[in-house]
Scaffold this motif. Structure first.
Motif, PDB file in Angstrom:
ATOM      1  N   LEU A 145      42.206  45.343  48.059  1.00  0.00           N
ATOM      2  CA  LEU A 145      42.262  47.673  47.541  1.00  0.00           C
ATOM      3  C   LEU A 145      40.727  47.996  48.454  1.00  0.00           C
ATOM      4  CD1 LEU A 145      43.566  47.433  43.482  1.00  0.00           C
ATOM      5  CD2 LEU A 145      44.523  47.711  45.991  1.00  0.00           C
ATOM      6  N   CYS A 146      39.915  47.464  48.082  1.00  0.00           N
ATOM      7  CA  CYS A 146      38.633  47.960  48.488  1.00  0.00           C
ATOM      8  C   CYS A 146      39.185  48.325  49.968  1.00  0.00           C
ATOM      9  CB  CYS A 146      37.109  47.598  48.352  1.00  0.00           C
ATOM     10  SG  CYS A 146      36.527  48.107  46.925  1.00  0.00           S
ATOM     11  N   GLU A 147      39.868  47.314  50.616  1.00  0.00           N
ATOM     12  CA  GLU A 147      39.629  46.957  52.552  1.00  0.00           C
ATOM     13  C   GLU A 147      40.880  48.085  52.593  1.00  0.00           C
ATOM     14  OE1 GLU A 147      40.246  43.005  53.305  1.00  0.00           O
ATOM     15  OE2 GLU A 147      37.833  43.148  52.576  1.00  0.00           O
ATOM     16  N   GLY A 148      41.451  48.750  51.597  1.00  0.00           N
ATOM     17  CA  GLY A 148      42.762  48.811  51.790  1.00  0.00           C
ATOM     18  C   GLY A 148      44.384  49.254  51.879  1.00  0.00           C
ATOM     19  N   ILE A 149      44.034  47.814  51.428  1.00  0.00           N
ATOM     20  CA  ILE A 149      45.378  47.553  51.367  1.00  0.00           C
ATOM     21  C   ILE A 149      46.423  47.639  49.654  1.00  0.00           C
ATOM     22  CG2 ILE A 149      46.615  44.889  51.243  1.00  0.00           C
ATOM     23  CD1 ILE A 149      44.237  43.277  53.012  1.00  0.00           C
ATOM     24  N   TYR A 150      47.519  47.443  49.692  1.00  0.00           N
ATOM     25  CA  TYR A 150      47.537  48.287  48.261  1.00  0.00           C
ATOM     26  C   TYR A 150      49.041  47.496  48.410  1.00  0.00           C
ATOM     27  CZ  TYR A 150      49.658  51.178  44.466  1.00  0.00           C
ATOM     28  OH  TYR A 150      49.269  50.580  43.055  1.00  0.00           O
ATOM     29  N   GLY A 151      49.469  47.451  46.547  1.00  0.00           N
ATOM     30  CA  GLY A 151      50.487  47.134  46.168  1.00  0.00           C
ATOM     31  C   GLY A 151      50.055  46.753  44.904  1.00  0.00           C
ATOM     32  N   GLU A 152      51.328  47.328  43.727  1.00  0.00           N
ATOM     33  CA  GLU A 152      51.747  47.902  42.708  1.00  0.00           C
ATOM     34  C   GLU A 152      50.920  46.885  41.617  1.00  0.00           C
ATOM     35  OE1 GLU A 152      54.591  49.564  41.088  1.00  0.00           O
ATOM     36  OE2 GLU A 152      55.208  51.500  42.873  1.00  0.00           O
ATOM     37  N   VAL A 153      50.995  45.610  42.274  1.00  0.00           N
ATOM     38  CA  VAL A 153      50.567  44.658  41.617  1.00  0.00           C
ATOM     39  C   VAL A 153      49.597  43.827  42.202  1.00  0.00           C
ATOM     40  CG1 VAL A 153      51.416  42.444  41.434  1.00  0.00           C
ATOM     41  CG2 VAL A 153      53.200  43.292  41.728  1.00  0.00           C
ATOM     42  N   LEU A 154      49.306  44.051  43.368  1.00  0.00           N
ATOM     43  CA  LEU A 154      47.620  44.355  43.922  1.00  0.00           C
ATOM     44  C   LEU A 154      47.460  44.868  42.851  1.00  0.00           C
ATOM     45  CD1 LEU A 154      46.115  42.287  45.546  1.00  0.00           C
ATOM     46  CD2 LEU A 154      46.626  44.405  47.050  1.00  0.00           C
ATOM     47  N   ALA A 155      47.197  46.052  42.816  1.00  0.00           N
ATOM     48  CA  ALA A 155      46.617  47.000  41.459  1.00  0.00           C
ATOM     49  C   ALA A 155      46.398  46.637  40.300  1.00  0.00           C
ATOM     50  CB  ALA A 155      46.733  48.457  41.458  1.00  0.00           C
ATOM     51  N   GLU A 156      47.310  46.021  39.981  1.00  0.00           N
ATOM     52  CA  GLU A 156      47.824  45.530  38.438  1.00  0.00           C
ATOM     53  C   GLU A 156      46.436  44.619  38.013  1.00  0.00           C
ATOM     54  OE1 GLU A 156      50.996  44.094  34.584  1.00  0.00           O
ATOM     55  OE2 GLU A 156      51.184  45.432  37.221  1.00  0.00           O
ATOM     56  N   LEU A 157      46.681  43.812  39.260  1.00  0.00           N
ATOM     57  CA  LEU A 157      45.670  42.509  38.885  1.00  0.00           C
ATOM     58  C   LEU A 157      44.851  42.785  39.382  1.00  0.00           C
ATOM     59  CD1 LEU A 157      45.335  39.642  39.428  1.00  0.00           C
ATOM     60  CD2 LEU A 157      45.782  39.382  41.546  1.00  0.00           C
ATOM     61  N   ALA A 158      43.956  43.466  40.033  1.00  0.00           N
ATOM     62  CA  ALA A 158      41.984  44.361  40.588  1.00  0.00           C
ATOM     63  C   ALA A 158      42.052  45.173  39.112  1.00  0.00           C
ATOM     64  CB  ALA A 158      42.504  44.566  41.730  1.00  0.00           C
ATOM     65  N   SER A 159      43.098  45.512  38.295  1.00  0.00           N
ATOM     66  CA  SER A 159      41.885  45.410  37.130  1.00  0.00           C
ATOM     67  C   SER A 159      42.761  45.255  36.021  1.00  0.00           C
ATOM     68  CB  SER A 159      43.066  47.071  36.241  1.00  0.00           C
ATOM     69  OG  SER A 159      44.108  46.809  36.494  1.00  0.00           O
ATOM     70  N   THR A 160      42.668  44.009  35.972  1.00  0.00           N
ATOM     71  CA  THR A 160      42.748  42.770  35.055  1.00  0.00           C
ATOM     72  C   THR A 160      41.650  42.814  34.840  1.00  0.00           C
ATOM     73  OG1 THR A 160      45.246  42.620  35.382  1.00  0.00           O
ATOM     74  CG2 THR A 160      44.335  40.749  34.304  1.00  0.00           C
ATOM     75  N   SER A 161      41.597  41.910  33.265  1.00  0.00           N
ATOM     76  CA  SER A 161      39.746  41.773  32.939  1.00  0.00           C
ATOM     77  C   SER A 161      40.083  40.105  33.313  1.00  0.00           C
ATOM     78  CB  SER A 161      39.609  41.937  31.357  1.00  0.00           C
ATOM     79  OG  SER A 161      38.550  40.919  30.728  1.00  0.00           O
ATOM     80  N   PRO A 162      39.519  39.139  34.117  1.00  0.00           N
ATOM     81  CA  PRO A 162      39.982  37.709  33.662  1.00  0.00           C
ATOM     82  C   PRO A 162      39.325  36.531  32.936  1.00  0.00           C
ATOM     83  CG  PRO A 162      37.969  38.381  35.452  1.00  0.00           C
ATOM     84  CD  PRO A 162      38.467  39.818  34.301  1.00  0.00           C
ATOM     85  N   ARG A 163      38.565  37.879  31.736  1.00  0.00           N
ATOM     86  CA  ARG A 163      38.277  37.362  30.873  1.00  0.00           C
ATOM     87  C   ARG A 163      39.295  37.308  29.168  1.00  0.00           C
ATOM     88  NH1 ARG A 163      33.630  39.434  32.292  1.00  0.00           N
ATOM     89  NH2 ARG A 163      31.582  38.169  33.270  1.00  0.00           N
ATOM     90  N   SER A 164      40.028  37.765  30.011  1.00  0.00           N
ATOM     91  CA  SER A 164      41.124  38.196  29.278  1.00  0.00           C
ATOM     92  C   SER A 164      41.952  36.690  28.414  1.00  0.00           C
ATOM     93  CB  SER A 164      42.558  38.770  29.268  1.00  0.00           C
ATOM     94  OG  SER A 164      43.363  39.004  30.462  1.00  0.00           O
ATOM     95  N   GLY A 165      41.516  35.851  28.758  1.00  0.00           N
ATOM     96  CA  GLY A 165      42.532  34.645  28.916  1.00  0.00           C
ATOM     97  C   GLY A 165      43.455  33.862  29.488  1.00  0.00           C
ATOM     98  N   GLU A 166      44.523  35.075  29.663  1.00  0.00           N
ATOM     99  CA  GLU A 166      45.552  35.585  30.409  1.00  0.00           C
ATOM    100  C   GLU A 166      45.039  34.884  32.011  1.00  0.00           C
ATOM    101  OE1 GLU A 166      49.321  37.871  31.433  1.00  0.00           O
ATOM    102  OE2 GLU A 166      48.391  38.183  29.678  1.00  0.00           O
ATOM    103  N   PRO A 167      46.167  33.089  32.196  1.00  0.00           N
ATOM    104  CA  PRO A 167      45.713  33.319  34.262  1.00  0.00           C
ATOM    105  C   PRO A 167      46.669  34.339  34.729  1.00  0.00           C
ATOM    106  CG  PRO A 167      47.329  31.632  32.466  1.00  0.00           C
ATOM    107  CD  PRO A 167      46.894  32.742  31.203  1.00  0.00           C
ATOM    108  N   CYS A 168      46.177  34.573  35.739  1.00  0.00           N
ATOM    109  CA  CYS A 168      46.495  35.347  36.600  1.00  0.00           C
ATOM    110  C   CYS A 168      47.056  34.507  38.486  1.00  0.00           C
ATOM    111  CB  CYS A 168      45.207  36.575  37.647  1.00  0.00           C
ATOM    112  SG  CYS A 168      44.705  37.178  35.845  1.00  0.00           S
ATOM    113  N   GLY A 169      47.513  33.327  37.994  1.00  0.00           N
ATOM    114  CA  GLY A 169      48.060  33.063  39.511  1.00  0.00           C
ATOM    115  C   GLY A 169      49.458  33.841  39.614  1.00  0.00           C
ATOM    116  N   ALA A 170      49.572  33.099  38.902  1.00  0.00           N
ATOM    117  CA  ALA A 170      51.633  33.924  38.757  1.00  0.00           C
ATOM    118  C   ALA A 170      51.372  35.407  39.595  1.00  0.00           C
ATOM    119  CB  ALA A 170      52.081  33.665  37.380  1.00  0.00           C
ATOM    120  N   MET A 171      50.938  36.024  38.920  1.00  0.00           N
ATOM    121  CA  MET A 171      50.514  37.865  39.295  1.00  0.00           C
ATOM    122  C   MET A 171      50.172  37.654  41.047  1.00  0.00           C
ATOM    123  SD  MET A 171      48.429  41.259  37.990  1.00  0.00           S
ATOM    124  CE  MET A 171      48.954  40.490  36.136  1.00  0.00           C
ATOM    125  N   TYR A 172      49.391  36.646  41.538  1.00  0.00           N
ATOM    126  CA  TYR A 172      48.516  36.966  42.496  1.00  0.00           C
ATOM    127  C   TYR A 172      49.579  36.618  43.576  1.00  0.00           C
ATOM    128  CZ  TYR A 172      45.075  36.333  46.218  1.00  0.00           C
ATOM    129  OH  TYR A 172      44.853  36.008  47.275  1.00  0.00           O
TER     130      TYR A 172
END
Length: 96
Positions: free
Chosen positions: A30-57
């Motif tokens: 996102l900082c490099e100007g690549i944008y997608g709605e799911v990418l933005a959602e993933l970037a704002s996800t807390s990795p400590r939430s315990g929810e795996p991020c692989g499917a979203m990635y």
């Protein structure tokens, strides 16, 4: 060169990517100007939430048109890089 999203896709396919590194890679993209709605959602996800991020990635890569490794063998060839992963995602380049 920017963050290598395909590298993290390879690690994700192999099941060795952590949520923290996937979130960091999404944030860097996102900082490099690549944008997608799911990418933005993933970037704002807390990795400590315990929810795996692989499917979203994986969904984010499909959304922005990043070609991900097609099988485990291709992923294994693509994932080997010289720098530590989180440092790579935060700095933005796996080649430095």
């Amino acid at each position: 060169m920017g963050v290598d999203l395909r590298y993290f896709a390879a690690r994700n396919l192999l099941g060795i990517a952590t949520s923290e590194e996937l979130v960091a890679a999404a944030d860097r993209a996102l900082c490099e100007g690549i944008y997608g709605e799911v990418l933005a959602e993933l970037a704002s996800t807390s990795p400590r939430s315990g929810e795996p991020c692989g499917a979203m990635y994986a969904k984010a890569m499909a959304e922005i048109g990043v070609a991900v490794p097609g099988d485990v063998d291709e992923a294994a060839r693509h994932r080997s890089r010289p720098r530590p992963l989180l440092e790579t995602a935060r700095s933005g380049s796996v080649w430095e």
